[in-house]
Design a protein around this motif. Sequence first.
Motif, PDB file in Angstrom:
ATOM      1  N   THR A 222       0.853  -1.175   0.000  1.00 26.86           N
ATOM      2  CA  THR A 222       0.000   0.000   0.000  1.00 26.86           C
ATOM      3  C   THR A 222       0.895   1.234   0.000  1.00 26.86           C
ATOM      4  O   THR A 222       1.667   1.454   0.932  1.00 26.86           O
ATOM      5  N   VAL A 254      -7.200   3.018  -3.097  1.00 25.17           N
ATOM      6  CA  VAL A 254      -7.828   2.898  -1.782  1.00 25.17           C
ATOM      7  C   VAL A 254      -8.566   4.177  -1.431  1.00 25.17           C
ATOM      8  O   VAL A 254      -9.718   4.163  -1.012  1.00 25.17           O
ATOM      9  N   LYS A 331      -2.875   0.495  -4.022  1.00 24.79           N
ATOM     10  CA  LYS A 331      -2.223  -0.778  -3.754  1.00 24.79           C
ATOM     11  C   LYS A 331      -1.693  -1.403  -5.033  1.00 24.79           C
ATOM     12  O   LYS A 331      -2.284  -1.250  -6.111  1.00 24.79           O
TER      13      LYS A 331
END
Length: 975
Positions: A222, A254, A331
Motif C-alpha cells: 500500500t 484505496v 495498492k
Amino acid sequence: MKLAFQRGLLSARVSASVMGLGLVLAAGQTLALTPAGTDINNRATVTYEDAIGNSYSAQSNESTVTVAEVYFATLEEDGEKFGAPGETVYFPHTLKNTGNAQDTYTLGAVDDDTPADSYTVYRDENGNGVPDAGESPVTSVTLNADESVELIVAVPVPASKVAGDEINATLTAETPNGVVDDLTSANGRDTLEGTNNDRVTVTTDAVLQLSKSAVVTGNTITYTLQVKNNGGRAAENVDIFDPIPANATFAEIVSVNGLLASSGDQWLNSTGDLANLPHGYSNPGDGDLADVTEPPGEDLNGNGATGETVKGINFRDALMGVNTTVTVVYKVSFSGTLPSGTTIRNTFAAEGDLDGDGNTDDPSTSNTTTTTIQPIYAVDATDTGDGDDDDGLNDVALQNQASSGATVAFANIVANNGNGSDVFDLTIDNDAGESYDDINGIGVVPPGAQAFPAGTLFTFWNETNNTQLTDTNGNGVPDTGTLASGAVRRITVRAKLPAGLSPQGPFVATMLATSFGDNTISDDKLEVLNEIIAPAVDLANSHSADLIDGNTDADAFNAAAPTDFRSVAVGGVATFPLFVANNSGNPQSFTLGANLPEGWSVVFREVGIDTDDGSGGPADGIVDNTANEDNVVTATPNLPAGAVYHYEAEVQVSATVSEALSNFTGTVTSSGLNGVDANGDSDGDYPVRFTVATPDGSISDQKLDAVDVIANRNVSVTPDGSGQVQPGGNIDYNHVIANSGNTTEDLAITGENSLAGDGWSSNTQLFVNGTGWVELSNLATGPVSLRKPNGEFITVEVDNSGADTVVTLEPGQRLDVQVTVFAPSNAPAGTVDTYTLTAGNANVSDTGTDTTEVVIGQVRLDKQAAIDTACDCAGGTWPAIDDAGFAAVQSNPVAPGECVVWQLTATNEGATPANEVVITDEQTEFTSNLVANEAVIASGGTAPADTSSLPVVEWAIGTLVPGNSATAQFCVEVN
C-alpha cells in the motif's frame, strides 16, 4: 491444533543506492570482505637439475601478510528543492557502512553561509522522507557492517527570505576510522567526502513537497503519496504520477483526498480523462492506466532504466491552493513466487504550473521506497503424542502425575510452516486453559481444569530437557532459535511445582509460540497435569537398604570425598557401577547424566531392574533383562515405585594429554568441582559427578566418584628435515619440541652432527620474545618468553647452569626450534651429514634428524611480499625488485581491495650451473585476479609467466650460472 498462516512477504524501507567499495567493486556488485586478522600464507617451489642430470627441488620460506580491519562508508545524495519563506524543507539521505566491522558515525548539518547555524538531523525510521512523531533527532549512529540508515536533514527557511535567495546546507557524517565516500561527489554540487549538499531556492511561487511511504501486508504493498503546496501561491494543473513498480501489478485505488471532481480534478489514463475521480475504482486493466514518461535521468519504477514511458496512475489537481494537501493511497500486488530478496523500488513525481505563467514547470520527485521480499510467516504448536500423552496430536501435552516440588516435563513440537527462516518466541499463560484458541476443534480443556498451584515456575528446554532455551533474538523472551522453513523443533516445557502442596487437578496452562518475524502470527496448545504426589530418588555405587528406604541419602554427595575411584591411562575407560532407586511412590523415568572434565565423555549401559525391596542383595528381584542388558541408555525405563535400576557408567578419558593430566589440580568447568586425591597417592584426581533427574528436573540426586589418570610421559621432536647445501654453505631447519604427555617434564635439549669430526657444525636456537633467535647456550636462566609454532609466546623455565640447556614444558606445550647446519668448504659433493636434535631426560626423550647433502649446484628460493594499496600491478606498474617494501613477513596489514605482490628469487649458490630451473607458485585463498610479471634474470634476459593452469603459475628460467639469480613477481587482490 490451530494452523496460523499469513502471506507476509515484504518489508518496506526507504531505498539506498547499491554501493560498492571504490577500489574493489563497481556499483551493484556484492562485496565479500576477507575477515580482519586473516593470515594469507604462501610458499613457492623451485626445481632444477645439476650438470649430470640429477633432479632437485627446494621450497621457499613461508611469506605472510595479514588482512587489516577496514572501515568504509557511503553517503548519498545531494538534494535540491524549492522552499517558501517560513517553510521547513526536508532532504532524505542514506548512510551505509560498507566496511567489515561495526563503526560509529558522528552526524551534523550546518548552514554553508553561516556555519554557526546548525540544522536538525533525524533518523527516518519508516522511510517516508519526512520526520514523524517519535522519530528523534540524532547526532550519531552506530552501524554494523553492510548496515544502512536513512537520515533526514530539516532546513527551515526564515520568513525574512525573498524569492531567489538560496540556502545551502551541508550534512556531515564522520568516523575517526576512515573516509565516508560521498557517492554524489563526482556529479553533484558537493565535492567533499563525508558530506552532502542540500540547496533550498526560496520562492514565493507554489512549492510542492512530496512524501511517499510503503506499507506491506501479505503480497500487497500500500503506497501513500502526499503532495503539499507549501508555497506562496496556488499551483495549477498539478499532475501527480506514479508508475507501477517493476515486479508488481496495479491492484486498486484505496482513497483520494484533496481532489474533487466538481473542481475539475481528474483521473487520467492513456485514452483520455475520466469524468469522475475513481473512488472505489479497482482492478483497471493496463489500458486504463496512464502512460507515464519518467523525467530525464529518473528511474521511477525501479527497473534500472531511466526516462522510459511506463504504465502508472495519474491524477490532476486543477488548482492546488496554498497549504493544501493531496493524498493518494493505492495498492499494488505481486506474485508470491518472487525470490526472497527481490526489491521493488518506487518513486513518484509531480509537476504543474507553479508560477502562473501557463507553462508546466520542472517536475519534483519524492523519496524512493524499497520493498524487499521476505518469508511467509506461519507456525504450528502441538503435543508429541509421546509417553503418557499417547492419544495422538491433539494440542494436549499430558502428564498423569508428578511429585509435589517436582518439575514436570511437557513435550511440545513447534513447526515453522512459513517459507523462510524464523524464530518463535515461547510464553506460558497459567490460566486453566481459558485463553486457548482451538480454531480446528481438536484440543479440549479437561473438565474441572484449574491453574497450576501458585508459585509454579514455567521454563522452556530443549528436546532432551537438559539445556534451557534462551533468548536468541534479543527481545528478552525465550525462543526456539532459528528454524528453517519446514523445520520442526521438539521442546520441553518445564513446570516446577511448589513443594508441600497437593491440590486437586487437573492443572492446565496454555503455551503460545509466536513468530518473531511477524508477532501477529502465533499458535497455542495445552499443558495438562492430572495429579500431584510426593517425590524422591537416590543414586549410589551399590545396592543397599539405605538406597531404597527413601529417608537416607546413600552415598551422599561430598565434594571433598568421592565414594569410588578408578585408575586409568590417558584415553582409557573408567567403569563405575551405579544404582538408581525410585522412591517417589509412582512410576517414574530418570535422565542419566554426568559432569565430566573437558574432552571426556560417558556412555551408560543398562544392567537390570530390581523390583524387590532389596532384602536379598543386588540380585534379588532383578527383572529378566536379557534383551536390554549392555544396551546404551540415556535414561531409565519408567521405573515402578520402589524399583532400583542398575547401570554402568563407562567414562572415556580424553586422549588429549592437556585434558588428562596425571596430577590434576584445577577445577572441572562443567561442575565447578576441584581436583581431589581419591586414592591417597598424593597427586590430583579428576572429580566425576553422576546425576539422575526426572526429565523435568523436579526430582534429582547426585553422587561423586573420581578418576586417577596414570602418568604418561611423551615427548616428541618433529619433523625430520632434509636439504642440500654447497661446500662452505649453510641451511636452516625448523622443528617443534612438544610435551605430548600428561606430566610436566624438564627436557635437556642437545644437538650433534654425525660428521662433526670432518668440520660440520650446527647452531640450535629458540625464538625469544622481543629478541629473536637465540642459541641455546645463550639463553638466560629463569623464566623466558619463547615462541610457539603458531607464533604465540609462552613463558617457560630455562636452566643453563649445567652442561646442557634444560627447558621445563608443561603438558601440551610446544616450542619453535631453528637449527642451522654448516658444511665445511672442503666437503665433497655427495657427502651427507645427519644432525640429531634430542629433547629428553632419564624418563622420556625423542629425537629429530636433519639430513644435509652437499651438492655442487645449489639453488635457493627466497619469497617476500609487498603491499600495493592501489593495485598498480594490474595496470603494469610493478615494485622494483630491490624495493624496501618487500618482507618475508609483512608487519603492515593489507586491506580488502588492496593487492599483495609476491616476489620469488631463485639464486644459484653452487659452483656449477643449475639447469632446467622452474619456479612454481599458486594463488592463495582469500585472493583473486592473479596477474603475473615476467621473471627477470640478473645476468640478462627474461622468462615469461605461464598462467595457463591457474591457480598455478610457473616461470621456466632455464639455466642459472653460479651466483646468478632470477626474480619473478605476481600480484593478487585481497577479497
